[in-house]
Motif scaffolding. Structure first.
Motif, short mmCIF file in Angstrom:
data_model
loop_
_atom_site.label_atom_id
_atom_site.label_comp_id
_atom_site.label_asym_id
_atom_site.label_seq_id
_atom_site.Cartn_x
_atom_site.Cartn_y
_atom_site.Cartn_z
N ALA A 187 0.92 -1.09 -0.12
CA ALA A 187 -0.05 0.03 -0.04
C ALA A 187 0.96 1.27 0.07
O ALA A 187 0.53 2.17 -0.78
CB ALA A 187 -1.03 0.06 1.20
N VAL A 188 1.98 1.33 0.82
CA VAL A 188 2.71 2.37 0.93
C VAL A 188 3.57 2.75 -0.42
O VAL A 188 3.53 3.81 -0.80
CB VAL A 188 3.65 2.17 2.20
CG1 VAL A 188 4.86 3.43 1.95
CG2 VAL A 188 3.18 2.31 3.39
N THR A 189 3.95 1.48 -0.98
CA THR A 189 4.68 1.78 -2.26
C THR A 189 3.85 2.44 -3.24
O THR A 189 4.18 3.12 -4.08
CB THR A 189 5.39 0.44 -2.67
OG1 THR A 189 6.10 0.04 -1.45
CG2 THR A 189 6.37 0.46 -3.65
N LEU A 190 2.65 1.85 -3.15
CA LEU A 190 1.62 1.99 -4.16
C LEU A 190 1.32 3.49 -4.42
O LEU A 190 1.59 4.15 -5.55
CB LEU A 190 0.29 1.39 -3.84
CG LEU A 190 -1.14 1.81 -4.31
CD1 LEU A 190 -1.06 1.84 -5.91
CD2 LEU A 190 -2.11 0.73 -3.87
N ILE A 191 1.29 4.29 -3.17
CA ILE A 191 0.93 5.55 -3.11
C ILE A 191 2.28 6.57 -3.41
O ILE A 191 2.57 7.40 -4.06
CB ILE A 191 0.59 5.95 -1.91
CG1 ILE A 191 -0.86 5.22 -1.56
CG2 ILE A 191 0.38 7.49 -1.74
CD1 ILE A 191 -1.92 5.61 -2.53
N PHE A 192 3.44 5.80 -2.75
CA PHE A 192 4.63 6.63 -2.81
C PHE A 192 5.14 6.51 -4.48
O PHE A 192 5.50 7.42 -5.04
CB PHE A 192 5.87 5.48 -2.04
CG PHE A 192 7.08 6.01 -2.16
CD1 PHE A 192 7.74 6.73 -1.05
CD2 PHE A 192 8.09 6.00 -3.26
CE1 PHE A 192 9.04 7.14 -0.87
CE2 PHE A 192 9.32 6.53 -2.96
CZ PHE A 192 9.83 6.99 -1.76
N GLY A 193 5.24 5.48 -5.11
CA GLY A 193 5.67 5.25 -6.38
C GLY A 193 4.73 6.22 -7.39
O GLY A 193 5.28 6.97 -8.12
N ALA A 194 3.55 6.42 -7.07
CA ALA A 194 2.35 7.11 -7.72
C ALA A 194 3.03 8.78 -7.64
O ALA A 194 2.92 9.40 -8.63
CB ALA A 194 1.10 6.98 -7.26
N ILE A 195 3.35 8.97 -6.33
CA ILE A 195 3.50 10.36 -5.95
C ILE A 195 4.98 10.76 -6.77
O ILE A 195 4.89 11.89 -7.53
CB ILE A 195 3.61 10.74 -4.45
CG1 ILE A 195 2.27 10.68 -3.77
CG2 ILE A 195 4.30 12.15 -4.17
CD1 ILE A 195 2.23 10.52 -2.44
N VAL A 196 5.79 9.93 -6.84
CA VAL A 196 6.95 10.23 -7.42
C VAL A 196 6.80 10.35 -8.88
O VAL A 196 7.31 11.07 -9.57
CB VAL A 196 8.04 9.15 -7.08
CG1 VAL A 196 9.26 9.02 -8.18
CG2 VAL A 196 8.56 9.22 -5.71
N GLY A 197 6.03 9.40 -9.52
CA GLY A 197 5.69 9.22 -10.75
C GLY A 197 5.03 10.66 -11.21
O GLY A 197 5.21 11.22 -12.44
N CYS A 198 4.35 11.26 -10.33
CA CYS A 198 3.26 12.64 -10.78
C CYS A 198 4.33 13.54 -11.09
O CYS A 198 3.97 14.59 -11.59
CB CYS A 198 2.60 12.89 -9.74
SG CYS A 198 1.11 11.54 -9.69
N ARG A 205 -0.48 13.03 -17.63
CA ARG A 205 0.50 13.85 -17.85
C ARG A 205 1.79 13.51 -18.83
O ARG A 205 2.10 14.26 -19.57
CB ARG A 205 0.92 14.26 -16.22
CG ARG A 205 2.01 15.23 -16.27
CD ARG A 205 2.62 15.27 -14.69
NE ARG A 205 3.77 16.09 -14.73
CZ ARG A 205 4.86 15.74 -14.45
NH1 ARG A 205 5.18 14.47 -14.63
NH2 ARG A 205 6.00 16.37 -14.22
N ILE A 206 2.26 12.37 -18.51
CA ILE A 206 3.05 11.98 -19.54
C ILE A 206 2.57 11.95 -21.00
O ILE A 206 3.25 12.69 -21.94
CB ILE A 206 3.55 10.66 -19.19
CG1 ILE A 206 4.17 10.27 -17.75
CG2 ILE A 206 4.44 9.77 -20.13
CD1 ILE A 206 4.51 8.98 -17.31
N MET A 207 1.50 11.46 -21.00
CA MET A 207 0.93 11.41 -22.64
C MET A 207 0.87 12.76 -23.04
O MET A 207 1.13 13.05 -24.17
CB MET A 207 -0.62 11.00 -22.30
CG MET A 207 -1.27 10.23 -23.66
SD MET A 207 -0.19 9.20 -24.04
CE MET A 207 -0.91 8.90 -25.78
N ILE A 208 0.20 13.81 -22.30
CA ILE A 208 0.12 15.06 -22.87
C ILE A 208 1.24 15.76 -23.21
O ILE A 208 1.47 16.51 -24.29
CB ILE A 208 -0.89 15.98 -21.94
CG1 ILE A 208 -2.32 15.62 -21.72
CG2 ILE A 208 -0.96 17.62 -22.21
CD1 ILE A 208 -3.00 15.78 -20.64
#
Lengths: 99, 633, 319
Positions: free
Chosen positions: B289-300, B436-439
């Protein structure tokens, strides 16, 4: 007159000769000091001979003299050799064992 | 059929040996040899798959015992393979994606003079990865585990002339070692507890309660540590972002599709152990769960397209870990998401590689923009992968992710609500950063700039060898989920191995799907509002503290530095000080004392006859003194 | 001699012997000290000879007549002469210097000597020496006869061995000092050629005293330009530092004579005012330290002079 006087004199001469061996650098003088020591020994031997009333001490002194003569011959030959090869009669110059 | 299992491994192993030892004369054909051997492996996998499909559901486990590796008394380590539905799934994923990426690399690495070596490493990786998933016992799995670590190290640092790449390789290697220690400890504890480490003996023993719960928790936590290291989960996640220094095919194959999912494989494979250790299971869920959110935030926050995708990979593996931690409720869906993710994430990375290929290796998305007109094939395949990952209805990500969200709710009670909320939030974030990446990449104005050497980029479509794998993967991204869900095909296929359970979800499947789609749409909308409607600045705005922290990978490196490097430094410095002052002091002091003494004693031996004469006379005087004293006494 | 004999024969020591002892013993000690402390080895040898003679007297006083005579004949006569011969052979050298070169050697030697002396005297004091028994009985048939009867009976083996030892010593000394020629003697011609090749002094060395208005061997001759040449003095004198300086006045006189001669003959004065060799190279001719440098300067001077100086002319004439 007691034998002690002669013995004291012999001890004194022996010590002087020993100091000479230690202090002098000229091999010949060193040799002479050795002779002085031998003579001091001889004096003591002669005194002992008279003290004990027999001639054994004198015989000893006699042998010492003979051996000293032989030693002088060989020693002086060595000194001459040394001088020939090193042009020095200093005992300090023959210090090849030094590090 | 069993004898074919060894044949799966043989081609890439042979390829690695031939390519790495063959020397320069293979430079011109090496890449095709490597690709052909990977394809051979895939062909064997297909044959075996067909064979497995032809058998009964309960009879789909093949084993091949090659020879006894270390037979010592009660200690028995075999080179033995085990092919069941779980392994088969992985083998198919590895060989298929692997073959495609080999093909892609032919074009991508065309101008690299060390291409032969690159393919040798890729084949080595394939062999090690296959060994990992085919191993019949934990020890052999460990060999494969280290093998992929080695291949990963070699490939991340493939452009070793770049200091950043060399450092990244070392970082990946070191962080992975931390995890590997966990695996080693787990195997050792396993051996002391059960006296064996064959899957066929350990897992039933664990399921029957052959050990105390404490032991099982210890083994579980150590396996989790190993999985964290290999799969870049918090707290051992820091290496994955830097690993993007490697060539893009490597990022696609190793750091998106296959190797990083080895942790998930390990946990699913060791399901029985985790079932016996609920605490360890909870730890897996928390990590996921932590990594799921962590990675997503970093990816943003990342502007580097590969690092953004790496954050996404972390986040998606977090999904898998979470599902794997849920036990039989989630095992099947963890693997399903793993496979679909393997397809679309590999496709996305290949797309990113294609974009970089056309943009002079520029990775900053703020320098892209409007590329859809210049790279239509890349745009379409990347777009399909994008739709798949954000969970667009009826594309593969939609099925697998929704199942995971549903399974998370299935945990039940407050935990179920929390996990469901987290996974939903993750889905929204995924939609946001992917949009975001796509645009940034394909829409909007051109923002290209000459590179440092002053070369104006001329975006162009990549060669056929690169586009074909992208197309195939895009097709897989679109249809895999649908095919898997057809008549519950995937669940039926895998459940004999992993088991399946129905959670007590407070919400229905349909509700979850609607909620997930809604969240996804919200994420896309926010991203579009932020990047699609307004011009994108060339340089990243300073942003708030969250953004700044996310750009620095949520301070993971700073944390590692403060928590491990600095204390380590101080400890080392202290030890060096102690070593210098105390240990060396004693040793050197003794030596110096003897040295000084010898130096003084040596002076006595000055070589002057007269000095010796002094000692002689001194000795004589001493003798006389002793004689006199003896007489006096 | 008879008095001494009578003294020695007595079992108790007389006052005469005591007087003799107290007079001679200090001289013996002084001789011993002289042996150690004299700078020149010859002086040491003479001091030692003195001590030995006094010891011979003591032998006689102690009834060892034979030894007393042997001491004088063999030691003072033969051995000391041998020493002097070797001294002449070896010559004087820096080894004569009384300056100590080994650090702490003097101190240690003094400590050793002092310790040894104290211990010996303490030992003598501790032993119960008693008094003289006297040699009257032993010397009844004469000292030499007594010694001989002992020597050829009880000590005959030792005596023979001593004879062998002496023979070996004689052979050894011969062997040591003997130099085997392993190459042919150089002929005069070869020696001359060698000398020319090595660039040593070719013409005969300048004679001492020449131009110095003095004919003593220890005064350097003057070179044509008026500087004293140390080469003209015997190397042994130079080694000992016994070269006498040429007087300033003599140099000035020489210059004056040259000038007057020139005036008389009506030619230009070519002779430069006399300079001391020390001006060119500040060498003190009276000590050994600057000898080498003076040598070098002189040799250089000679080389220059060979081109156009009177030396060159002389050489030409000699040829």
């Amino acid at each position: 007159m007691s034998p002690e006087n002669y013995l004291h004199l012999a001890a004194l001469l022996f010590t002087i000769g020993a100091c000479g061996v230690l202090v002098r650098r000229n091999a010949i003088v060193v040799f002479m000091c050795v002779e002085l020591m031998l003579n001091a020994g001889n004096l003591a031997l002669v005194a002992f001979s008279r003290m004990h009333g027999n001639l054994d001490g004198q015989i000893m002194a006699f042998f010492v003299m003979v051996v000293a003569a032989a030693e002088v011959v060989v020693g002086l030959a060595i000194i001459v050799m040394l001088y020939r090869s090193r042009h020095s009669a200093s005992v300090d110059d023959a210090s090849l064992m030094k590090l | 059929m069993e004898s074919l299992i060894g044949l799966l491994l043989a081609p890439p192993l042979l390829g690695a040996a031939v390519l790495l030892l063959g020397g320069r004369r293979l430079d011109r054909v090496g890449h095709w040899i490597g690709t052909a051997l990977a394809a051979t492996s895939f062909a064997v996998a297909v044959v075996l798959f067909a064979d497995l499909l032809g058998r009964d559901a309960g009879d789909r486990t093949l084993t091949q015992h090659l020879y006894s590796w270390i037979p010592v008394g009660g200690f028995q380590a075999d080179i033995a393979f085990r092919l069941d539905q779980l392994s088969m799934t992985f083998v198919l994923l590895i060989t298929s994606v692997g073959t495609l990426i080999h093909l892609y690399s032919v074009g991508y690495m065309e101008h690299d003079e060390r291409r032969r070596r690159f393919f040798g490493y890729l084949n080595l990786f394939l062999a090690a990865m296959l060994l990992l998933v085919l191993a019949d016992n934990y020890l052999l799995l460990y060999v494969g585990w280290e093998g992929v670590g080695l291949a990963s190290f070699l490939l991340i640092g493939f452009w070793q002339h770049k200091p950043s790449a060399a450092t990244a390789a070392k970082k990946a290697f070191v962080v992975n070692r931390v995890g590997d220690i966990g695996l080693a400890i787990a195997i050792l504890v396993m051996f002391t507890t059960f006296g064996t480490f064959a899957f066929g003996e350990v897992l039933p023993a664990a399921a029957e309660g052959g050990a105390t719960e404490t032991t099982m928790t210890l083994i579980g936590l150590m396996l989790l540590l190993a999985a964290c290291g290999k799969s870049a989960q918090v707290p051992l996640q820091s290496w994955l972002g830097d690993a993007m220094e490697g060539p893009t095919p490597v990022s696609a194959l190793i750091h998106a599709a296959t190797m990083v999912t080895a942790g998930v494989y390990l946990i699913v494979r060791s399901g029985a152990i985790f079932e016996a250790a609920p605490d360890a299971q909870t730890a897996v869920i928390v990590v996921g769960a932590v990594t799921l959110i962590f990675g997503a935030i970093v990816g943003c926050a990342k502007d580097d397209i590969k690092k953004a995708l790496a954050g996404s990979t972390m986040s998606q593996i977090g999904y898998m870990m979470l599902a794997a931690g849920l036990g039989p409720i989630g095992f099947v869906f963890a693997i399903m998401h793993l496979v679909t993710h393997g397809f679309f994430k590999a496709g996305l990375f290949l797309g990113a590689g294609s974009v970089m290929h056309g943009m002079n290796d520029e990775v900053d998305m703020r320098r892209y923009g409007g590329l859809r007109r210049y790279m239509p094939v890349t745009f379409v395949t990347f777009g399909l992968g994008y739709l798949a990952i954000i969970g667009f209805p009826y594309l593969s990500g939609f099925f697998s992710k929704d199942e995971i969200i549903y399974a998370a709710f299935g945990r039940g009670g407050a935990q179920g609500w929390i996990l469901g909320g987290v996974t939903l939030l993750g889905a929204g974030l995924t939609a946001y950063y992917m949009t975001r990446i796509m645009i940034l990449t394909f829409f909007g104005e051109k923002r290209w700039q000459p590179d440092a050497a002053g070369n104006e980029p001329h975006p162009h479509e990549s060669p056929r060898t690169m586009t074909i794998p992208m197309i195939v993967l895009a097709v897989g991204s679109v249809f895999a989920g649908f095919l898997f869900n057809l008549n519950h095909a995937f669940v039926d296929w895998l459940s004999p191995v992993t088991g399946i359970a129905e959670g007590d979800s407070p919400v229905s499947h349909l509700t979850v799907s609607i909620a997930a789609t809604t969240v996804m749409l919200i994420g896309v909308a926010i991203a579009w509002l932020q990047y699609g409607r307004r011009p994108v600045p060339d340089h990243a705005p300073t942003g708030r503290w969250v953004t700044r922290a996310a750009r620095r990978d949520l301070l993971q490196d700073d944390f590692n530095h403060a928590a491990f490097v600095l204390p380590g430094n101080y400890l080392t410095r202290g030890l060096v000080y102690v070593d210098h002052k105390l240990v060396d002091g004693v040793v050197n002091g003794t030596a110096a004392a003897f040295g000084g003494l010898s130096g003084r004693l040596r002076r006595v031996q000055n070589g002057y006859a007269r000095s010796y004469a002094v000692s002689m006379f001194g000795g004589a005087a001493l003798l006389i003194a002793v004689t006199l004293l003896m007489r006096a006494v | 001699m008879s008095t001494l004999t009578a003294l020695a024969a007595e079992t108790t020591t007389s006052g005469g012997e005591a007087a003799q002892f107290w007079i001679l013993a200090p001289i013996a000690v002084a001789g011993g000290l002289g042996t150690v402390l004299m700078r020149r080895a010859v002086h040491s040898a003479l001091c030692l000879a003195g001590t030995m003679i006094i010891l011979a007297l003591f032998y006689l006083a102690n009834g060892a007549y034979f030894l007393g005579v042997v001491q004088i004949v063999v030691y003072t006569g033969a051995v000391m002469m041998l020493f002097l011969f070797v001294l002449m052979l070896v010559g004087v050298s820096a080894a004569d210097s009384l300056k100590e070169t080994l650090k702490g050697q003097r101190l240690l030697a003094a400590a050793c000597g002092l310790g040894l002396g104290i211990l010996l005297i303490a030992g003598i004091g501790q032993a119960s020496v008693g008094s003289f028994t006297g040699l009257a009985e032993a010397n009844a048939n004469g000292n030499v006869q007594g010694l001989a009867s002992l020597l050829f009976t009880r000590y005959v083996v030792a005596f023979e061995v001593t004879g062998v030892l002496l023979t070996i010593a004689a052979v050894g000394a011969t062997l040591l000092t003997h130099r085997e020629r392993i190459e042919r003697n150089k002929s005069q011609r070869e020696q001359a050629e060698e000398r020319v090749r090595s660039g040593e002094q070719l013409p005969p060395l300048p004679a001492p005293g020449v131009y110095a208005r003095h004919n003593a061997v220890d005064i350097p001759g003057l070179l044509p330009d008026g500087r004293p040449s140390d080469l003209s003095v015997n190397p042994t004198l130079r080694e000992r530092g016994q070269v006498r300086e040429v007087h300033e006045q003599a140099l000035a006189d020489l210059a004056a004579i040259e000038r007057r001669t020139a005036e008389y003959q009506g030619r230009a004065v070519t002779v430069t005012p006399p300079r001391r060799a020390g001006d060119a190279a500040p060498a003190d001719t009276t000590t050994g330290a600057g000898d080498e440098r003076a040598h070098d300067a002189e040799r250089a001077e000679r080389d220059n002079g060979r081109d156009n100086g009177p030396d060159a002319a002389g050489e030409e004439a000699r040829r």
